[in-house]
Design a protein around this motif. Structure first.
Motif, PDB file in Angstrom:
ATOM      1  N   PRO A  44      -5.221  53.563  60.131  1.00 55.20           N
ATOM      2  CA  PRO A  44      -3.985  53.145  59.618  1.00 55.20           C
ATOM      3  C   PRO A  44      -4.167  52.842  58.109  1.00 55.20           C
ATOM      4  O   PRO A  44      -3.186  52.901  57.447  1.00 55.20           O
ATOM      5  N   VAL A  45      -5.429  52.749  57.575  1.00 56.69           N
ATOM      6  CA  VAL A  45      -5.619  52.374  56.115  1.00 56.69           C
ATOM      7  C   VAL A  45      -5.333  53.724  55.379  1.00 56.69           C
ATOM      8  O   VAL A  45      -5.707  54.793  55.781  1.00 56.69           O
ATOM      9  N   GLY A  46      -4.456  53.313  54.267  1.00 60.92           N
ATOM     10  CA  GLY A  46      -4.430  54.660  53.531  1.00 60.92           C
ATOM     11  C   GLY A  46      -3.770  54.023  52.140  1.00 60.92           C
ATOM     12  O   GLY A  46      -3.406  53.138  51.966  1.00 60.92           O
ATOM     13  N   ILE A  47      -4.426  54.525  51.014  1.00 59.55           N
ATOM     14  CA  ILE A  47      -3.967  54.214  49.727  1.00 59.55           C
ATOM     15  C   ILE A  47      -3.355  55.397  49.054  1.00 59.55           C
ATOM     16  O   ILE A  47      -3.768  56.672  49.311  1.00 59.55           O
ATOM     17  N   PRO A  48      -2.475  55.432  47.966  1.00 55.74           N
ATOM     18  CA  PRO A  48      -1.571  56.531  47.476  1.00 55.74           C
ATOM     19  C   PRO A  48      -2.771  57.014  46.513  1.00 55.74           C
ATOM     20  O   PRO A  48      -3.402  56.315  45.775  1.00 55.74           O
ATOM     21  N   CYS A  49      -2.614  58.416  46.361  1.00 54.47           N
ATOM     22  CA  CYS A  49      -3.501  59.144  45.310  1.00 54.47           C
ATOM     23  C   CYS A  49      -2.855  58.903  44.110  1.00 54.47           C
ATOM     24  O   CYS A  49      -1.536  58.670  43.895  1.00 54.47           O
ATOM     25  N   GLU A  50      -3.639  58.675  43.018  1.00 54.33           N
ATOM     26  CA  GLU A  50      -3.214  58.243  41.548  1.00 54.33           C
ATOM     27  C   GLU A  50      -2.444  59.150  41.072  1.00 54.33           C
ATOM     28  O   GLU A  50      -1.705  58.948  39.930  1.00 54.33           O
ATOM     29  N   SER A  51      -2.728  60.606  41.470  1.00 56.25           N
ATOM     30  CA  SER A  51      -1.772  61.809  40.644  1.00 56.25           C
ATOM     31  C   SER A  51      -0.526  61.974  41.452  1.00 56.25           C
ATOM     32  O   SER A  51       0.511  62.046  40.704  1.00 56.25           O
ATOM     33  N   CYS A  52      -0.383  62.252  42.729  1.00 53.76           N
ATOM     34  CA  CYS A  52       0.586  62.659  43.339  1.00 53.76           C
ATOM     35  C   CYS A  52       1.152  61.702  44.546  1.00 53.76           C
ATOM     36  O   CYS A  52       2.417  61.731  44.859  1.00 53.76           O
ATOM     37  N   GLY A  53       0.497  60.638  44.788  1.00 53.34           N
ATOM     38  CA  GLY A  53       1.106  59.604  45.691  1.00 53.34           C
ATOM     39  C   GLY A  53       0.575  59.971  47.045  1.00 53.34           C
ATOM     40  O   GLY A  53       1.194  59.175  48.050  1.00 53.34           O
ATOM     41  N   LYS A  54       0.243  61.064  47.628  1.00 60.57           N
ATOM     42  CA  LYS A  54      -0.278  61.498  48.832  1.00 60.57           C
ATOM     43  C   LYS A  54      -1.064  60.223  49.425  1.00 60.57           C
ATOM     44  O   LYS A  54      -1.994  59.825  48.672  1.00 60.57           O
ATOM     45  N   THR A  55      -1.022  59.822  50.560  1.00 59.16           N
ATOM     46  CA  THR A  55      -2.034  58.961  51.184  1.00 59.16           C
ATOM     47  C   THR A  55      -3.215  59.547  51.392  1.00 59.16           C
ATOM     48  O   THR A  55      -3.614  60.476  52.211  1.00 59.16           O
ATOM     49  N   ILE A  56      -4.184  58.709  51.003  1.00 61.15           N
ATOM     50  CA  ILE A  56      -5.788  59.088  51.096  1.00 61.15           C
ATOM     51  C   ILE A  56      -6.728  57.932  51.709  1.00 61.15           C
ATOM     52  O   ILE A  56      -6.239  56.760  51.719  1.00 61.15           O
ATOM     53  N   LYS A  57      -7.655  58.363  52.273  1.00 57.60           N
ATOM     54  CA  LYS A  57      -8.505  57.276  52.777  1.00 57.60           C
ATOM     55  C   LYS A  57      -9.752  56.700  51.845  1.00 57.60           C
ATOM     56  O   LYS A  57      -9.980  55.405  52.204  1.00 57.60           O
ATOM     57  N   THR A  58      -9.822  57.207  50.860  1.00 54.89           N
ATOM     58  CA  THR A  58     -10.923  56.958  49.687  1.00 54.89           C
ATOM     59  C   THR A  58     -10.794  57.628  48.366  1.00 54.89           C
ATOM     60  O   THR A  58     -10.310  58.522  48.448  1.00 54.89           O
ATOM     61  N   GLY A  59     -11.363  56.765  47.664  1.00 57.23           N
ATOM     62  CA  GLY A  59     -11.269  57.443  46.279  1.00 57.23           C
ATOM     63  C   GLY A  59     -10.147  57.171  45.486  1.00 57.23           C
ATOM     64  O   GLY A  59      -9.274  56.351  45.632  1.00 57.23           O
ATOM     65  N   ARG A  60      -9.857  57.977  44.451  1.00 58.75           N
ATOM     66  CA  ARG A  60      -8.855  57.693  43.548  1.00 58.75           C
ATOM     67  C   ARG A  60      -7.872  59.064  43.782  1.00 58.75           C
ATOM     68  O   ARG A  60      -6.468  58.997  43.402  1.00 58.75           O
ATOM     69  N   TYR A  61      -8.221  60.180  44.098  1.00 58.24           N
ATOM     70  CA  TYR A  61      -7.331  61.502  44.238  1.00 58.24           C
ATOM     71  C   TYR A  61      -7.524  62.109  45.502  1.00 58.24           C
ATOM     72  O   TYR A  61      -8.729  62.134  46.046  1.00 58.24           O
ATOM     73  N   CYS A  62      -6.451  62.772  45.841  1.00 60.11           N
ATOM     74  CA  CYS A  62      -6.631  63.704  47.187  1.00 60.11           C
ATOM     75  C   CYS A  62      -7.399  64.991  46.683  1.00 60.11           C
ATOM     76  O   CYS A  62      -7.633  65.216  45.468  1.00 60.11           O
TER      77      CYS A  62
END
Length: 135
Positions: free
Chosen positions: A78-96
């Motif tokens: 259930p963990v997710g953070i937003p992509c710094e560019s588009c806001g899509k939920t990602i599991k790791t890193g800064r961008y999708c």
């Protein structure tokens, strides 16, 4: 090198580069990281808030580890953070993945534009050369 105050414990230390955290606090954070990583492996369905409470680590620190790609969660987590560019939920890193591909293409295009063009080779004719007579 400068002397600064550690933002965690308040001790003075010689700061060279990076975060303003003393070596003792940095070692403590690294130890906590390995504990959190082990806990996530054992409990893959835990959320960030619950993980923060269970392991006594700030949510900001957990998100920092995720952005640095040090802490990776499974796709069904259930963990997710937003992509710094588009806001899509990602599991790791800064961008999708889509934004990573777009950035890579833009970098390639910029480097291709700034690449010097090869100079055409000058062909010299043999007709207009100076000649000497043998005696």
């Amino acid at each position: 090198m400068e002397i600064v105050m550690c933002k965690n414990c308040g001790k003075l230390f010689n700061h060279i580069s990076g975060e303003r955290i003393c070596p003792a606090c940095q070692k403590e954070i690294e130890q906590k990281f390995f504990e959190v990583k082990k806990y996530v492996r054992e409990n893959p369905d835990i959320g960030i808030q619950a993980l923060s409470k269970e392991m006594d680590v700030s949510v900001a620190q957990i998100k920092r580890w995720i952005r640095e790609e040090r802490l990776i969660f499974s796709p069904d987590s259930p963990v997710g953070i937003p992509c710094e560019s588009c806001g899509k939920t990602i599991k790791t890193g800064r961008y999708c993945e889509a934004c990573k591909a777009t950035l890579a293409n833009e970098i390639q295009n910029v480097s291709a534009v700034n690449k010097p063009k090869p100079q055409p080779s000058i062909k010299r004719s043999t007709e207009n050369k100076m000649r000497f007579l043998d005696n």
